[in-house]
Scaffold this motif. Structure first.
Motif, PDB file in Angstrom:
ATOM      1  N   VAL A 105      43.581  48.473  46.147  1.00 28.98           N
ATOM      2  CA  VAL A 105      42.664  47.404  45.758  1.00 28.98           C
ATOM      3  C   VAL A 105      43.453  46.327  45.028  1.00 28.98           C
ATOM      4  CG1 VAL A 105      40.603  48.872  45.568  1.00 28.98           C
ATOM      5  CG2 VAL A 105      42.035  48.479  43.548  1.00 28.98           C
ATOM      6  N   THR A 106      42.876  45.139  44.979  1.00 35.90           N
ATOM      7  CA  THR A 106      43.450  44.051  44.209  1.00 35.90           C
ATOM      8  C   THR A 106      43.145  44.295  42.741  1.00 35.90           C
ATOM      9  OG1 THR A 106      43.107  42.523  46.048  1.00 35.90           O
ATOM     10  CG2 THR A 106      43.437  41.544  43.862  1.00 35.90           C
ATOM     11  N   ALA A 107      44.163  44.134  41.905  1.00 35.17           N
ATOM     12  CA  ALA A 107      43.985  44.294  40.461  1.00 35.17           C
ATOM     13  C   ALA A 107      44.747  43.179  39.753  1.00 35.17           C
ATOM     14  CB  ALA A 107      44.511  45.646  39.999  1.00 35.17           C
ATOM     15  N   CYS A 108      44.163  42.652  38.696  1.00 35.28           N
ATOM     16  CA  CYS A 108      44.901  41.672  37.896  1.00 35.28           C
ATOM     17  C   CYS A 108      46.021  42.420  37.167  1.00 35.28           C
ATOM     18  CB  CYS A 108      43.972  40.943  36.919  1.00 35.28           C
ATOM     19  SG  CYS A 108      43.327  41.975  35.586  1.00 35.28           S
ATOM     20  N   PHE A 109      47.010  41.668  36.721  1.00 33.41           N
ATOM     21  CA  PHE A 109      48.161  42.255  36.049  1.00 33.41           C
ATOM     22  C   PHE A 109      47.724  43.128  34.872  1.00 33.41           C
ATOM     23  CE2 PHE A 109      51.537  42.086  32.856  1.00 33.41           C
ATOM     24  CZ  PHE A 109      52.618  42.541  33.593  1.00 33.41           C
ATOM     25  N   SER A 110      46.811  42.612  34.068  1.00 32.10           N
ATOM     26  CA  SER A 110      46.367  43.317  32.865  1.00 32.10           C
ATOM     27  C   SER A 110      45.711  44.664  33.202  1.00 32.10           C
ATOM     28  CB  SER A 110      45.399  42.433  32.081  1.00 32.10           C
ATOM     29  OG  SER A 110      44.916  43.109  30.961  1.00 32.10           O
ATOM     30  N   CYS A 111      44.783  44.660  34.145  1.00 29.75           N
ATOM     31  CA  CYS A 111      44.093  45.907  34.512  1.00 29.75           C
ATOM     32  C   CYS A 111      45.063  46.910  35.130  1.00 29.75           C
ATOM     33  CB  CYS A 111      42.946  45.633  35.484  1.00 29.75           C
ATOM     34  SG  CYS A 111      41.501  44.856  34.730  1.00 29.75           S
ATOM     35  N   ASN A 112      45.896  46.437  36.052  1.00 24.56           N
ATOM     36  CA  ASN A 112      46.807  47.349  36.736  1.00 24.56           C
ATOM     37  C   ASN A 112      47.789  47.982  35.761  1.00 24.56           C
ATOM     38  OD1 ASN A 112      47.743  48.665  39.080  1.00 24.56           O
ATOM     39  ND2 ASN A 112      49.421  47.203  39.263  1.00 24.56           N
ATOM     40  N   ARG A 113      48.323  47.190  34.845  1.00 24.76           N
ATOM     41  CA  ARG A 113      49.300  47.720  33.900  1.00 24.76           C
ATOM     42  C   ARG A 113      48.658  48.650  32.880  1.00 24.76           C
ATOM     43  NH1 ARG A 113      54.500  45.917  35.395  1.00 24.76           N
ATOM     44  NH2 ARG A 113      53.982  45.169  37.474  1.00 24.76           N
ATOM     45  N   SER A 114      47.403  48.404  32.527  1.00 23.65           N
ATOM     46  CA  SER A 114      46.760  49.312  31.572  1.00 23.65           C
ATOM     47  C   SER A 114      46.283  50.595  32.258  1.00 23.65           C
ATOM     48  CB  SER A 114      45.601  48.623  30.846  1.00 23.65           C
ATOM     49  OG  SER A 114      44.562  48.315  31.732  1.00 23.65           O
TER      50      SER A 114
ATOM     51  N   ARG B  20      49.856  44.128  51.023  1.00 18.37           N
ATOM     52  CA  ARG B  20      49.390  43.340  49.878  1.00 18.37           C
ATOM     53  C   ARG B  20      48.561  42.143  50.361  1.00 18.37           C
ATOM     54  NH1 ARG B  20      51.929  42.622  44.907  1.00 18.37           N
ATOM     55  NH2 ARG B  20      52.066  40.413  45.403  1.00 18.37           N
ATOM     56  N   THR B  21      49.071  41.429  51.355  1.00 20.06           N
ATOM     57  CA  THR B  21      48.359  40.262  51.882  1.00 20.06           C
ATOM     58  C   THR B  21      46.999  40.678  52.418  1.00 20.06           C
ATOM     59  OG1 THR B  21      50.435  39.169  52.409  1.00 20.06           O
ATOM     60  CG2 THR B  21      48.479  38.393  53.571  1.00 20.06           C
ATOM     61  N   PHE B  22      46.967  41.777  53.178  1.00 19.25           N
ATOM     62  CA  PHE B  22      45.700  42.261  53.726  1.00 19.25           C
ATOM     63  C   PHE B  22      44.721  42.596  52.600  1.00 19.25           C
ATOM     64  CE2 PHE B  22      42.901  45.790  54.674  1.00 19.25           C
ATOM     65  CZ  PHE B  22      42.208  45.290  55.765  1.00 19.25           C
ATOM     66  N   VAL B  23      45.186  43.354  51.596  1.00 19.75           N
ATOM     67  CA  VAL B  23      44.323  43.803  50.499  1.00 19.75           C
ATOM     68  C   VAL B  23      43.825  42.601  49.692  1.00 19.75           C
ATOM     69  CG1 VAL B  23      44.266  45.123  48.336  1.00 19.75           C
ATOM     70  CG2 VAL B  23      45.286  46.121  50.388  1.00 19.75           C
TER      71      VAL B  23
ATOM     72  N   GLU C 285      48.097  42.140  41.561  1.00 25.85           N
ATOM     73  CA  GLU C 285      48.909  43.234  42.066  1.00 25.85           C
ATOM     74  C   GLU C 285      48.052  44.133  42.934  1.00 25.85           C
ATOM     75  OE1 GLU C 285      50.412  45.049  38.465  1.00 25.85           O
ATOM     76  OE2 GLU C 285      52.101  43.662  38.431  1.00 25.85           O
ATOM     77  N   CYS C 286      48.713  44.954  43.739  1.00 24.02           N
ATOM     78  CA  CYS C 286      48.020  45.969  44.540  1.00 24.02           C
ATOM     79  C   CYS C 286      48.019  47.255  43.719  1.00 24.02           C
ATOM     80  CB  CYS C 286      48.782  46.202  45.840  1.00 24.02           C
ATOM     81  SG  CYS C 286      47.892  45.715  47.281  1.00 24.02           S
TER      82      CYS C 286
END
Length: 172
Positions: free
Chosen positions: A150-159, A109-112, A131-132
């Protein structure tokens, strides 16, 4: 993080034969080290020590193994040929789907996040709750390697959930 793939045709594989003799030696030593420990994880520090290679040569050989597809991103040095015989701590389940341990996942996660500059790959939002995300979901054959995260915001990752990017963008 990487996993190591060894198979019965290893010594006759053209990819292996094309590698330097040092990289071939390193790969065989890693397999032997993991087999002695009755695990599918070679201790790469021990392999480096046993090889007698200078640190630069060791890393060059390790990079060569990665480039040849013998070591692939995603897992902490699992020797696949041994995975059928020995348990897979700290992960469980099939190699392709088991999640890395908490400490390895934290490093991934830190790397990504650093690689992606703490920016959502989908909407461009920077910072906040990140989130990852698995670009190709694990449920659809994706893996936990850096090239599938990839890095994703909470909203994008959850949807997005367990959808491919194209399915998600098309609203399927």
């Amino acid at each position: 993080m990487d996993w190591f793939r060894m198979y019965s045709e290893f010594s006759t594989d053209p990819k292996i034969k094309a590698m330097s003799s040092f990289a071939q030696k390193l790969s065989l030593m890693a397999h032997e080290e993991a087999g002695k420990r009755k695990t599918c994880y070679p201790n790469w520090r021990r392999v480096e020590s046993l090889s007698g290679f200078a640190p630069d040569l060791f890393m060059a050989c390790f990079d060569e193994l990665c480039g040849a597809g013998i070591v692939a991103d995603g897992f902490p040095s699992v020797l696949v040929v041994l995975a059928d015989r020995y348990p897979l701590p700290p992960m469980s389940g099939p190699i392709g789907s088991s999640r890395p341990s908490a400490s390895i996942w934290a490093r991934l996660r830190t790397f990504v996040f650093n690689r992606d500059n703490f920016t959502c790959a989908y909407c461009g939002h920077r910072g906040g709750r990140l989130e990852c995300d698995h670009v190709i979901p694990v449920s659809k054959g994706g893996h936990h390697g850096e090239d599938n995260l990839v890095t994703a915001c909470f909203s994008c990752n959850r949807s997005k959930r367990a959808k491919s990017v194209s399915e998600w963008r098309d609203g399927k």
